[in-house]
Design a protein around this motif. Structure first.
Motif, PDB file in Angstrom:
ATOM      1  N   MET A 110       5.526  32.953  12.852  1.00  0.00           N
ATOM      2  CA  MET A 110       5.516  31.523  12.596  1.00  0.00           C
ATOM      3  C   MET A 110       5.290  30.791  13.909  1.00  0.00           C
ATOM      4  SD  MET A 110       8.392  30.484   9.771  1.00  0.00           S
ATOM      5  CE  MET A 110       9.742  30.844  10.822  1.00  0.00           C
ATOM      6  N   LYS A 111       4.583  29.687  13.786  1.00  0.00           N
ATOM      7  CA  LYS A 111       4.328  28.833  14.940  1.00  0.00           C
ATOM      8  C   LYS A 111       4.664  27.395  14.587  1.00  0.00           C
ATOM      9  CE  LYS A 111       0.868  31.483  17.324  1.00  0.00           C
ATOM     10  NZ  LYS A 111      -0.165  31.369  18.298  1.00  0.00           N
ATOM     11  N   LEU A 112       4.858  26.601  15.621  1.00  0.00           N
ATOM     12  CA  LEU A 112       5.073  25.171  15.425  1.00  0.00           C
ATOM     13  C   LEU A 112       3.769  24.558  14.943  1.00  0.00           C
ATOM     14  CD1 LEU A 112       6.817  22.625  15.735  1.00  0.00           C
ATOM     15  CD2 LEU A 112       6.022  22.496  18.101  1.00  0.00           C
ATOM     16  N   LEU A 113       3.803  23.973  13.760  1.00  0.00           N
ATOM     17  CA  LEU A 113       2.604  23.375  13.185  1.00  0.00           C
ATOM     18  C   LEU A 113       2.519  21.882  13.456  1.00  0.00           C
ATOM     19  CD1 LEU A 113       2.455  25.132   9.695  1.00  0.00           C
ATOM     20  CD2 LEU A 113       1.470  25.877  11.871  1.00  0.00           C
ATOM     21  N   ASN A 114       3.682  21.206  13.387  1.00  0.00           N
ATOM     22  CA  ASN A 114       3.672  19.762  13.560  1.00  0.00           C
ATOM     23  C   ASN A 114       5.101  19.281  13.813  1.00  0.00           C
ATOM     24  OD1 ASN A 114       2.517  17.249  13.729  1.00  0.00           O
ATOM     25  ND2 ASN A 114       1.839  17.159  11.599  1.00  0.00           N
ATOM     26  N   THR A 115       5.224  18.081  14.343  1.00  0.00           N
ATOM     27  CA  THR A 115       6.532  17.467  14.535  1.00  0.00           C
ATOM     28  C   THR A 115       6.549  16.120  13.818  1.00  0.00           C
ATOM     29  OG1 THR A 115       5.877  16.421  16.608  1.00  0.00           O
ATOM     30  CG2 THR A 115       6.939  18.569  16.758  1.00  0.00           C
TER      31      THR A 115
ATOM     32  N   LYS B 126       8.084  29.692   6.271  1.00  0.00           N
ATOM     33  CA  LYS B 126       8.160  28.345   6.830  1.00  0.00           C
ATOM     34  C   LYS B 126       9.612  27.943   7.037  1.00  0.00           C
ATOM     35  CE  LYS B 126       7.638  26.704   2.116  1.00  0.00           C
ATOM     36  NZ  LYS B 126       6.835  25.935   1.199  1.00  0.00           N
ATOM     37  N   ARG B 127       9.811  26.998   7.933  1.00  0.00           N
ATOM     38  CA  ARG B 127      11.143  26.426   8.124  1.00  0.00           C
ATOM     39  C   ARG B 127      11.018  25.100   8.849  1.00  0.00           C
ATOM     40  NH1 ARG B 127      13.676  27.298  13.282  1.00  0.00           N
ATOM     41  NH2 ARG B 127      12.411  28.673  14.542  1.00  0.00           N
ATOM     42  N   LEU B 128      12.045  24.306   8.683  1.00  0.00           N
ATOM     43  CA  LEU B 128      12.125  23.010   9.324  1.00  0.00           C
ATOM     44  C   LEU B 128      13.346  23.031  10.240  1.00  0.00           C
ATOM     45  CD1 LEU B 128      10.693  20.248   9.262  1.00  0.00           C
ATOM     46  CD2 LEU B 128      12.296  19.568   7.474  1.00  0.00           C
ATOM     47  N   ALA B 129      13.146  22.658  11.480  1.00  0.00           N
ATOM     48  CA  ALA B 129      14.256  22.641  12.443  1.00  0.00           C
ATOM     49  C   ALA B 129      14.322  21.254  13.066  1.00  0.00           C
ATOM     50  CB  ALA B 129      14.027  23.689  13.526  1.00  0.00           C
ATOM     51  N   SER B 130      15.542  20.785  13.277  1.00  0.00           N
ATOM     52  CA  SER B 130      15.702  19.469  13.895  1.00  0.00           C
ATOM     53  C   SER B 130      16.274  19.639  15.294  1.00  0.00           C
ATOM     54  CB  SER B 130      16.609  18.584  13.053  1.00  0.00           C
ATOM     55  OG  SER B 130      17.893  19.146  12.954  1.00  0.00           O
ATOM     56  N   GLU B 131      15.953  18.687  16.141  1.00  0.00           N
ATOM     57  CA  GLU B 131      16.508  18.673  17.488  1.00  0.00           C
ATOM     58  C   GLU B 131      16.657  17.234  17.933  1.00  0.00           C
ATOM     59  OE1 GLU B 131      13.557  19.380  20.875  1.00  0.00           O
ATOM     60  OE2 GLU B 131      12.656  20.511  19.225  1.00  0.00           O
ATOM     61  N   ARG B 132      17.591  17.033  18.804  1.00  0.00           N
ATOM     62  CA  ARG B 132      17.820  15.688  19.342  1.00  0.00           C
ATOM     63  C   ARG B 132      17.016  15.517  20.614  1.00  0.00           C
ATOM     64  NH1 ARG B 132      20.951  12.250  17.115  1.00  0.00           N
ATOM     65  NH2 ARG B 132      22.669  12.864  15.797  1.00  0.00           N
ATOM     66  N   ASP B 133      16.346  14.389  20.692  1.00  0.00           N
ATOM     67  CA  ASP B 133      15.629  14.003  21.901  1.00  0.00           C
ATOM     68  C   ASP B 133      16.191  12.642  22.283  1.00  0.00           C
ATOM     69  OD1 ASP B 133      13.861  13.723  23.976  1.00  0.00           O
ATOM     70  OD2 ASP B 133      12.223  13.037  22.696  1.00  0.00           O
ATOM     71  N   SER B 134      17.118  12.654  23.223  1.00  0.00           N
ATOM     72  CA  SER B 134      17.803  11.425  23.614  1.00  0.00           C
ATOM     73  C   SER B 134      18.661  10.969  22.433  1.00  0.00           C
ATOM     74  CB  SER B 134      16.777  10.373  24.036  1.00  0.00           C
ATOM     75  OG  SER B 134      17.360   9.375  24.807  1.00  0.00           O
ATOM     76  N   THR B 135      18.334   9.837  21.836  1.00  0.00           N
ATOM     77  CA  THR B 135      19.110   9.354  20.696  1.00  0.00           C
ATOM     78  C   THR B 135      18.382   9.542  19.374  1.00  0.00           C
ATOM     79  OG1 THR B 135      18.203   7.138  20.945  1.00  0.00           O
ATOM     80  CG2 THR B 135      20.275   7.630  22.094  1.00  0.00           C
ATOM     81  N   GLU B 136      17.187  10.122  19.415  1.00  0.00           N
ATOM     82  CA  GLU B 136      16.393  10.312  18.200  1.00  0.00           C
ATOM     83  C   GLU B 136      16.399  11.775  17.779  1.00  0.00           C
ATOM     84  OE1 GLU B 136      12.481   8.634  18.321  1.00  0.00           O
ATOM     85  OE2 GLU B 136      13.146   6.955  19.539  1.00  0.00           O
ATOM     86  N   VAL B 137      16.232  11.978  16.478  1.00  0.00           N
ATOM     87  CA  VAL B 137      16.112  13.331  15.943  1.00  0.00           C
ATOM     88  C   VAL B 137      14.641  13.591  15.662  1.00  0.00           C
ATOM     89  CG1 VAL B 137      16.761  14.892  14.074  1.00  0.00           C
ATOM     90  CG2 VAL B 137      18.413  13.229  14.937  1.00  0.00           C
TER      91      VAL B 137
ATOM     92  N   PHE C 282       7.744  24.617  11.282  1.00  0.00           N
ATOM     93  CA  PHE C 282       7.225  25.928  11.653  1.00  0.00           C
ATOM     94  C   PHE C 282       6.653  26.586  10.406  1.00  0.00           C
ATOM     95  CE2 PHE C 282      10.431  25.008  14.811  1.00  0.00           C
ATOM     96  CZ  PHE C 282       9.855  25.452  15.996  1.00  0.00           C
ATOM     97  N   GLY C 283       5.561  27.309  10.572  1.00  0.00           N
ATOM     98  CA  GLY C 283       4.969  27.991   9.438  1.00  0.00           C
ATOM     99  C   GLY C 283       3.814  28.853   9.859  1.00  0.00           C
ATOM    100  N   GLN C 284       3.106  29.352   8.867  1.00  0.00           N
ATOM    101  CA  GLN C 284       1.935  30.190   9.107  1.00  0.00           C
ATOM    102  C   GLN C 284       0.763  29.288   9.499  1.00  0.00           C
ATOM    103  OE1 GLN C 284       2.150  33.563   8.918  1.00  0.00           O
ATOM    104  NE2 GLN C 284       4.304  33.207   8.489  1.00  0.00           N
ATOM    105  N   PRO C 285       0.159  29.540  10.660  1.00  0.00           N
ATOM    106  CA  PRO C 285      -0.969  28.706  11.080  1.00  0.00           C
ATOM    107  C   PRO C 285      -2.267  29.146  10.388  1.00  0.00           C
ATOM    108  CG  PRO C 285      -0.462  30.314  12.785  1.00  0.00           C
ATOM    109  CD  PRO C 285       0.546  30.504  11.685  1.00  0.00           C
TER     110      PRO C 285
END
Length: 100
Positions: free
Chosen positions: A1-6, A24-35, A40-43
């Motif tokens: 799996m690769k990062l397809l989009n944000t 496929k999967r969806l992962a969240s991360e914090r960037d400063s005060t935003e999520v 991720f999925g099959q390219p």
């Protein structure tokens, strides 16, 4: 799996997750005060098409018009192909001959 989009919007990210096929999967991360939501999925070209990325829906129209002998925007076609030639190696993909 690769990062397809944000995505910045959770709902938009969840809709995108339902559109693609394969692992496929969806992962969240914090960037400063935003999520930020990382998809991720099959390219594959099919997944990129379903996400509306790289102007693939427009390329499909152009290829159909060309196939049917209709007038099409050759400059736009070349612009899309140039972008795909840059993107394809990043995802280890081959550009189908009938697109060129």
């Amino acid at each position: 799996m690769k990062l397809l989009n944000t995505y910045e919007d959770r709902d938009e990210a969840e809709v995108a997750l339902t559109k693609i096929t394969g692992e496929k999967r969806l992962a969240s991360e914090r960037d400063s005060t935003e999520v930020i939501y990382n998809l991720f999925g099959q390219p594959t070209w099919g997944n990129f098409f379903r996400l509306g990325m790289f102007n693939l829906p427009l390329l499909q129209q152009i290829v159909e018009m060309r196939k049917n002998g209709q007038t099409y925007d050759a400059d736009k076609h070349q612009e899309i192909i140039t972008m795909l030639k840059y993107v394809a190696p990043m995802f280890e993909l081959e550009i189908p001959e009938h697109w060129l």
